[in-house]
Design an enzyme around this catalytic site. Sequence first.
Site, PDB file in Angstrom:
ATOM      1  N   GLU A 302       0.827  -1.215   0.000  1.00  0.00           N
ATOM      2  CA  GLU A 302       0.000   0.000   0.000  1.00  0.00           C
ATOM      3  C   GLU A 302       0.862   1.266   0.000  1.00  0.00           C
ATOM      4  O   GLU A 302       0.452   2.309  -0.509  1.00  0.00           O
ATOM      5  CB  GLU A 302      -0.919  -0.032   1.232  1.00  0.00           C
ATOM      6  CG  GLU A 302      -2.199   0.739   1.037  1.00  0.00           C
ATOM      7  CD  GLU A 302      -3.225   0.450   2.135  1.00  0.00           C
ATOM      8  OE1 GLU A 302      -3.541  -0.729   2.363  1.00  0.00           O
ATOM      9  OE2 GLU A 302      -3.698   1.405   2.765  1.00  0.00           O
ATOM     10  N   HIS A 331       7.476 -27.088   0.804  1.00  0.00           N
ATOM     11  CA  HIS A 331       6.765 -28.173   0.128  1.00  0.00           C
ATOM     12  C   HIS A 331       5.666 -27.642  -0.774  1.00  0.00           C
ATOM     13  O   HIS A 331       4.756 -28.368  -1.134  1.00  0.00           O
ATOM     14  CB  HIS A 331       6.221 -29.159   1.171  1.00  0.00           C
ATOM     15  CG  HIS A 331       7.326 -29.745   1.986  1.00  0.00           C
ATOM     16  ND1 HIS A 331       7.962 -30.908   1.644  1.00  0.00           N
ATOM     17  CD2 HIS A 331       7.949 -29.266   3.096  1.00  0.00           C
ATOM     18  CE1 HIS A 331       8.926 -31.143   2.525  1.00  0.00           C
ATOM     19  NE2 HIS A 331       8.948 -30.166   3.414  1.00  0.00           N
ATOM     20  N   LYS A 445     -13.021   2.259  -1.726  1.00  0.00           N
ATOM     21  CA  LYS A 445     -13.939   2.675  -0.662  1.00  0.00           C
ATOM     22  C   LYS A 445     -15.030   3.569  -1.254  1.00  0.00           C
ATOM     23  O   LYS A 445     -16.212   3.405  -0.987  1.00  0.00           O
ATOM     24  CB  LYS A 445     -13.197   3.455   0.438  1.00  0.00           C
ATOM     25  CG  LYS A 445     -12.306   2.614   1.351  1.00  0.00           C
ATOM     26  CD  LYS A 445     -11.747   3.470   2.505  1.00  0.00           C
ATOM     27  CE  LYS A 445     -10.856   2.677   3.450  1.00  0.00           C
ATOM     28  NZ  LYS A 445     -10.355   3.422   4.595  1.00  0.00           N
TER      29      LYS A 445
HETATM   30  O1  PA5 Z   1      -3.116   1.988   5.734  1.00  0.00           O
HETATM   31  C1  PA5 Z   1      -4.237   2.429   5.584  1.00  0.00           C
HETATM   32  O2  PA5 Z   1      -4.476   3.642   5.664  1.00  0.00           O
HETATM   33  C2  PA5 Z   1      -5.440   1.534   5.310  1.00  0.00           C
HETATM   34  O3  PA5 Z   1      -5.102   0.250   4.968  1.00  0.00           O
HETATM   35  C3  PA5 Z   1      -6.342   1.510   6.544  1.00  0.00           C
HETATM   36  O4  PA5 Z   1      -5.632   0.976   7.627  1.00  0.00           O
HETATM   37  C4  PA5 Z   1      -7.605   0.690   6.298  1.00  0.00           C
HETATM   38  O5  PA5 Z   1      -8.233   1.077   5.111  1.00  0.00           O
HETATM   39  C5  PA5 Z   1      -8.569   0.882   7.464  1.00  0.00           C
HETATM   40  O6  PA5 Z   1      -8.857   2.240   7.624  1.00  0.00           O
HETATM   41  P1  PA5 Z   1      -9.451   2.846   8.932  1.00  0.00           P
HETATM   42  O7  PA5 Z   1      -8.537   2.564  10.068  1.00  0.00           O
HETATM   43  O8  PA5 Z   1      -9.588   4.293   8.647  1.00  0.00           O
HETATM   44  O9  PA5 Z   1     -10.790   2.186   9.142  1.00  0.00           O
END
Ligand code: PA5
Length: 477
Positions: A302, A331, A445
């Site tokens: 990410e 394996h 989202k």
């Molecule tokens: O790293 C990030 O920003 C995302 O992966 C969030 O952790 C994930 O989308 C969850 O978001 P939130 O904590 O706002 O619910």
Amino acid sequence: MIYTDEQKKNYRLKMDFNNMMKSFVGEYGISDAEISSLSNKIAKAHKAMLEKRANGKMDWRDLPHNQKDVVADIKSYVDEVKGDIDAFVVLGIGGSALGPICVQQAINHPFYNELSKEKRGGYPKLYVADNVDPERLSYLFEVIDPEKTLFNCISKSGSTSETMSQFMIIKELLEEKLGKAEAAKHIVCTTDIEKGNLIKIAKEEGYKTFIIPSGVGGRFSELTPVGLLPAAMCGIDIELMLDGAGYMDELSGNENIYENQAYMFAVLSYIALKQGKNMSVMMPYADSLKYVSDWFAQLWAESLGKKTDNDGNAVYAGQTPVKALGVTDQHSQVQLYTEGPFDKMVVLIGVDKFRRTMTIPKIYQDIPSLGFLGGVTQNKLIATEQMATEYALLKSGKANMTITLPEVNEFTLGELLYMFEVATGFAGELLNINAFDQPGVEEGKNATYAMFDRPGYEEKKKELAARPEKLEKYIIG
Ligand code: PA5
């Protein structure tokens, strides 16, 4: 517990990258010259890291040092509630779930939830509901007693549909069963101090709340109450974990990449990527570290998977993280890693000293193909198999490195997680991309919101409606 300087040195991680180098793996490795040719870029990236930290753009770097009050609040809350509950359920996703899972698996008993409460030190069981699969939540209700459960709703944005949907289900269930006032005692929120719905709801309903500092993004938030509360709730020494991270912070300040594991990890990954190694396989040789790979996968994917660089050029950057487990995946996947294409680097993670010893009995001595195992410990077997995989990769010219933890404990885990966080930030600088945003995740989202006709997403809905119609000829069945 706090370690002395001497103990800290003894618990320092080791990174061996010999097998990333051309002089070891041959043609597809990295040369010393390639590393030194990056010296200007590395110096620039180091400067940018310092500047960003100083300008409050990397607040996660200060988490090991500035949370005394937070830790005290968490510890007193845990002491206050742990006796009354049998289960602690995290409602969260992505950066609000992967850290808690990883730390619990690494530090606590692998069958923690199956132990009696007494054997768990009086702490509750831990469940992490990080999906909206209806079966998962519904089955969970069959194994927990809501009256003896505390639900921790974790969302930095306070508006993530998955987490908020779970929260809404739980809230109604609790209120039906226990009444509004009692239900409120079974919900604790971890969120931003002002942004999003969750903080507003928490204030209105009077839920106990822990704050995620505004400048800390989801995937960098494990060392905030996101990870600290679930960990402390399961008896994990969060001060020691922060101390380990703090030690790594000290070590990661060194501009000399040959003394800085985080920087070196980023530099080697960067060169590997430029050479066409589009995948980075993480393969811990310890069940306890299995979910470090999941946590790292989000962090690396990410943060570095970005379409545009900081100058607005389309670069489609990123290196795909792949999760594997030693020896289990010897394996399954290792055949590909040794004999397949030169499109990946492999990061083995080993442990010097396991917390348990298991000796294979000296039986079947008359059968040579089994007898050699008699009297050997599984500790030796797993370490030997790790070395054997390293050798097989080396022999087939596949770039690999090994990170070794002297043992798995809160301190070394804190070091490891923090090291990967710094490496990710540094790799972002080398790639000239923003490692701290996630427009691709936001897109998904937003598309979900539009499909549910959420107010404010009308334009997105039109955009979705304009997507090409699916053709029957490309659908079978
Ligand atoms: O790293 C990030 O920003 C995302 O992966 C969030 O952790 C994930 O989308 C969850 O978001 P939130 O904590 O706002 O619910």
